[in-house]
Design a protein around this motif. Structure first.
Motif, PDB file in Angstrom:
ATOM      1  N   MET A   1      -0.158   7.017  17.701  1.00  0.00           N
ATOM      2  CA  MET A   1      -0.151   6.457  16.352  1.00  0.00           C
ATOM      3  C   MET A   1      -0.333   4.948  16.368  1.00  0.00           C
ATOM      4  O   MET A   1      -0.911   4.368  15.446  1.00  0.00           O
ATOM      5  N   ASP A   2       0.160   4.279  17.419  1.00  0.00           N
ATOM      6  CA  ASP A   2      -0.077   2.842  17.541  1.00  0.00           C
ATOM      7  C   ASP A   2      -1.565   2.560  17.718  1.00  0.00           C
ATOM      8  O   ASP A   2      -2.125   1.657  17.081  1.00  0.00           O
TER       9      ASP A   2
ATOM     10  N   GLY B   1      -6.887   0.180  11.611  1.00  0.00           N
ATOM     11  CA  GLY B   1      -6.721  -1.006  10.784  1.00  0.00           C
ATOM     12  C   GLY B   1      -7.836  -2.013  10.926  1.00  0.00           C
ATOM     13  O   GLY B   1      -7.845  -3.027  10.216  1.00  0.00           O
ATOM     14  N   GLY B   2      -8.767  -1.770  11.849  1.00  0.00           N
ATOM     15  CA  GLY B   2      -9.918  -2.660  11.971  1.00  0.00           C
ATOM     16  C   GLY B   2     -10.031  -3.407  13.278  1.00  0.00           C
ATOM     17  O   GLY B   2     -10.994  -4.159  13.482  1.00  0.00           O
TER      18      GLY B   2
ATOM     19  N   GLU C   1       9.530 -11.815  11.712  1.00  0.00           N
ATOM     20  CA  GLU C   1       9.061 -12.222  10.388  1.00  0.00           C
ATOM     21  C   GLU C   1       7.767 -11.503  10.023  1.00  0.00           C
ATOM     22  O   GLU C   1       7.800 -10.437   9.434  1.00  0.00           O
ATOM     23  N   VAL C   2       6.618 -12.036  10.393  1.00  0.00           N
ATOM     24  CA  VAL C   2       5.335 -11.401  10.103  1.00  0.00           C
ATOM     25  C   VAL C   2       4.809 -10.783  11.394  1.00  0.00           C
ATOM     26  O   VAL C   2       4.469 -11.497  12.332  1.00  0.00           O
ATOM     27  N   ASP C   3       4.761  -9.442  11.443  1.00  0.00           N
ATOM     28  CA  ASP C   3       4.339  -8.805  12.692  1.00  0.00           C
ATOM     29  C   ASP C   3       2.820  -8.690  12.758  1.00  0.00           C
ATOM     30  O   ASP C   3       2.092  -9.060  11.827  1.00  0.00           O
ATOM     31  N   GLY C   4       2.340  -8.158  13.892  1.00  0.00           N
ATOM     32  CA  GLY C   4       0.904  -8.076  14.108  1.00  0.00           C
ATOM     33  C   GLY C   4       0.195  -7.157  13.141  1.00  0.00           C
ATOM     34  O   GLY C   4      -0.964  -7.408  12.768  1.00  0.00           O
ATOM     35  N   TRP C   5       0.864  -6.062  12.714  1.00  0.00           N
ATOM     36  CA  TRP C   5       0.225  -5.149  11.759  1.00  0.00           C
ATOM     37  C   TRP C   5      -0.084  -5.882  10.452  1.00  0.00           C
ATOM     38  O   TRP C   5      -1.148  -5.691   9.863  1.00  0.00           O
TER      39      TRP C   5
ATOM     40  N   GLU D   1       8.507  -3.729   5.758  1.00  0.00           N
ATOM     41  CA  GLU D   1       7.362  -3.641   4.854  1.00  0.00           C
ATOM     42  C   GLU D   1       6.192  -3.010   5.602  1.00  0.00           C
ATOM     43  O   GLU D   1       5.742  -3.531   6.626  1.00  0.00           O
ATOM     44  N   VAL D   2       5.705  -1.876   5.127  1.00  0.00           N
ATOM     45  CA  VAL D   2       4.650  -1.137   5.819  1.00  0.00           C
ATOM     46  C   VAL D   2       3.593  -0.712   4.809  1.00  0.00           C
ATOM     47  O   VAL D   2       3.911  -0.297   3.694  1.00  0.00           O
ATOM     48  N   SER D   3       2.339  -0.841   5.201  1.00  0.00           N
ATOM     49  CA  SER D   3       1.243  -0.301   4.401  1.00  0.00           C
ATOM     50  C   SER D   3       0.382   0.551   5.318  1.00  0.00           C
ATOM     51  O   SER D   3       0.095   0.170   6.449  1.00  0.00           O
ATOM     52  N   PHE D   4      -0.025   1.696   4.832  1.00  0.00           N
ATOM     53  CA  PHE D   4      -0.831   2.619   5.624  1.00  0.00           C
ATOM     54  C   PHE D   4      -2.306   2.281   5.462  1.00  0.00           C
ATOM     55  O   PHE D   4      -2.792   2.081   4.334  1.00  0.00           O
TER      56      PHE D   4
END
Length: 562
Positions: free
Chosen positions: A118-119, A126-127, A87-91, A303-306
């Motif tokens: 890349m991970d 991502g912070g 469902e909602v992943d860690g990213w 769903e991915v956001s860079f």
């Protein structure tokens, strides 16, 4: 879902200094509220047990949605975050935490089995303040948590994170740059870009499209997909620049960079399959020397956001890719031109020999035979002059007729080498006469206009070049364009003499780096004639939009003094 902790394994880069400081940092971090997020209860319990033993207050969440609810209920001092969760992943959890001002300052440590460069870049970029891979050493894990909770170490941790992000960016960029500079073959370059991007950013689809010579339409040149695409889906990547601008919310090339677009709008209702199942689709515009050289489509089924660092890396890769594609195109053009010049030179030599053979045969079979016949008649005239003056007179008249025919034949041969009307009446009259003859001989109705204004006196070489270029261009109009109207325009503009031949016919796709016209010696021959006098030639055409051939010469190179 990721595997739990197994045999101890030190994370790369862990220094002996960190090991020595574990005890002090643990003591100073006691009592802090730590949220452990992992969809595997055994792993979450193992981490919680070790942290509680050190005095931390631990909460557990077994999914991304529950983690966000726990954070909203009470702000934790630190979050240990798994990545691969349903469902909602860690990213997505990391993104939401860092985009909200109230939670952006919470230190997040990624704890995951994903271990590619890349991970690491996605997490740290991502912070996240740190990145630990499974299986992990519990002592090292506790040390990272203690260090993340120390206010005085936050600045050092942030600096270390930024340094690691920069190193990862440089490593990824160096890797793809080495692949791009290892070849000048356009196909190899496109394959290298698609392969590397698919792996580097964990894409489901990576498609590269290159522009046609007009720059108004882009064609699919290379693509990689983890799932097979239908022909209709591949055809969706043959796209106009206007449609790209509509999808990106404006022309993406002057701005450059990455643009999120709607996969639904891109695929459309008529295209089903993999494309319609994409939940994220991004467009990366490639530009070199201030002109578009390609477009890269990046697709995900999730769903991915860079993040900012990923966007920076994509922009840098895009710049390298654009330069590599442009260099390959220039190399391809150069190699093509060299081959055409070699073949053209061979054709010129062959044509010269054929022309010499033709002229020799015409002189032998026509002019020389006439002269021999005239000589026999003159001999007869000489022999019969005293005894049969009347026959001698007839032989003399026949000799004259034969010589006149020989003169006409010689003029015909000379006119084939260079139209005499050019010398007698000039370029405009020669072109008008040629156009009239062409319209008479053409089996279909075609109207050709000649417009000429203010032509200065031209050198013999310039008149010949302009006539031959017009001749070749008009022959192409008659043979290939299927037009109803054509126009030849000669004039002076901006200190240059120009000749333009245009028609309203079917048009064609001019030769380019990716799509050559087979045996386009006519165009090459015209360009050679133009360049021999310091001029240039440009061809503009597109299917269904007619064709325009224009040559330009500096006035000083083609005019003669009065």
């Amino acid at each position: 879902m990721e595997g739990g902790a197994r045999a101890p394994s030190l994370e790369k880069g862990m220094s002996a200094m960190e090991d020595a400081g574990i005890k002090r940092e643990e003591e100073e971090g006691e009592g802090a509220d730590v949220l452990v997020v992992d969809d595997e209860p055994d792993v979450a319990n193992l981490i919680a047990m070790n942290l509680e033993f050190e005095g931390y207050r631990v909460r557990k969440a077994h999914g991304g949605r529950q983690a966000l609810e726990e954070v909203a209920r009470k702000r934790p001092d630190c979050v240990l975050l798994d990545i691969m969760m349903p469902e909602v992943d860690g990213w997505e959890v990391l993104r939401r935490l860092k985009e909200e001002p109230e939670t952006a300052g919470i230190p997040v440590i990624v704890v995951t089995a994903r271990n590619t460069d890349m991970d690491y870049l996605k997490g740290l970029g991502g912070g996240a303040v740190d990145y630990i891979t499974k299986p992990f050493d519990t002592g090292i894990l506790k040390a990272h948590v203690a260090r993340a909770l120390q206010e005085r170490d936050r600045e050092l941790v942030e600096q270390a994170r930024e340094d690691r992000v920069r190193r990862l960016q440089l490593s990824a960029l160096r890797d793809i740059t080495e692949k791009l500079i290892s070849t000048l073959e356009i196909e190899d370059i496109l394959e290298a870009i698609a392969d590397r991007l698919l792996t580097l950013f964990d894409l489901d689809i990576c498609a590269l499209c290159l522009p046609d010579p007009t720059g108004r339409r882009f064609h699919l040149a290379s693509f990689r997909s983890r799932f097979p695409l239908s022909r209709r889906e591949e055809g969706a990547f043959d796209i106009t620049r206007d449609r790209i601008a509509a999808l990106a919310g404006g022309d993406p090339f002057p701005r450059g960079g990455l643009h999120a677009i709607s996969s639904g709008d891109f695929a459309g209702d008529e295209v089903a399959g993999v494309l319609s199942g994409l939940r994220s689709l991004h467009l990366l515009a490639l530009q070199a020397r201030e002109k578009p050289v390609g477009v890269i489509f990046l697709g995900h089924r999730e769903e991915v956001s860079f993040g900012e660092q990923e966007r920076e890396l994509l922009a840098a890769i895009g710049n390298q890719a654009a330069i590599a594609i442009e260099n390959a195109r220039l190399y391809d053009d150069l190699r093509y031109d060299e081959e055409v010049h070699r073949q053209l030179l061979q054709r010129v030599i062959t044509a010269q020999e054929d022309e010499r053979r033709r002229v020799a045969m015409e002189l032998h079979d026509g002019v020389i035979q006439n002269l021999v016949s005239a000589a026999f008649r003159l001999q007869l005239c000489s022999a019969r002059l005293e005894n049969d003056p009347e026959e001698a007179r007839r032989a003399l008249l026949e000799s004259r007729e034969i010589i006149d025919a020989g003169i006409a034949e010689m003029r015909r041969i000379i006119a084939g080498l260079r139209p005499s009307i050019l010398d007698d009446l000039g370029l405009s009259a020669a072109l008008q006469k040629y156009i009239m003859r062409l319209q008479e001989e053409t089996p279909f109705n075609i109207h050709i206009e000649l417009e000429e204004t203010g032509i200065p006196p031209l050198t013999t070489e310039a008149e010949t070049a302009l006539f031959r270029i017009s001749q070749e261009a008009l022959n192409n109009v008659v043979k290939h364009s299927r037009c109803r109207r054509a126009r030849v325009t000669i004039g002076v503009e901006d200190g240059e003499l120009f000749l333009r031949v245009e028609d309203d016919g079917v048009g064609f796709e001019p030769p380019g780096a990716q799509r050559r016209m087979a045996r386009s010696y006519g165009l090459v021959g015209m360009r050679e004639r133009a360049e021999s006098l310091g001029g240039t030639m440009a061809v503009e055409s597109a299917p269904g939009e007619g064709t325009s051939v224009e040559v330009r010469f500096p006035l000083y190179a083609v005019t003669r003094e009065e």
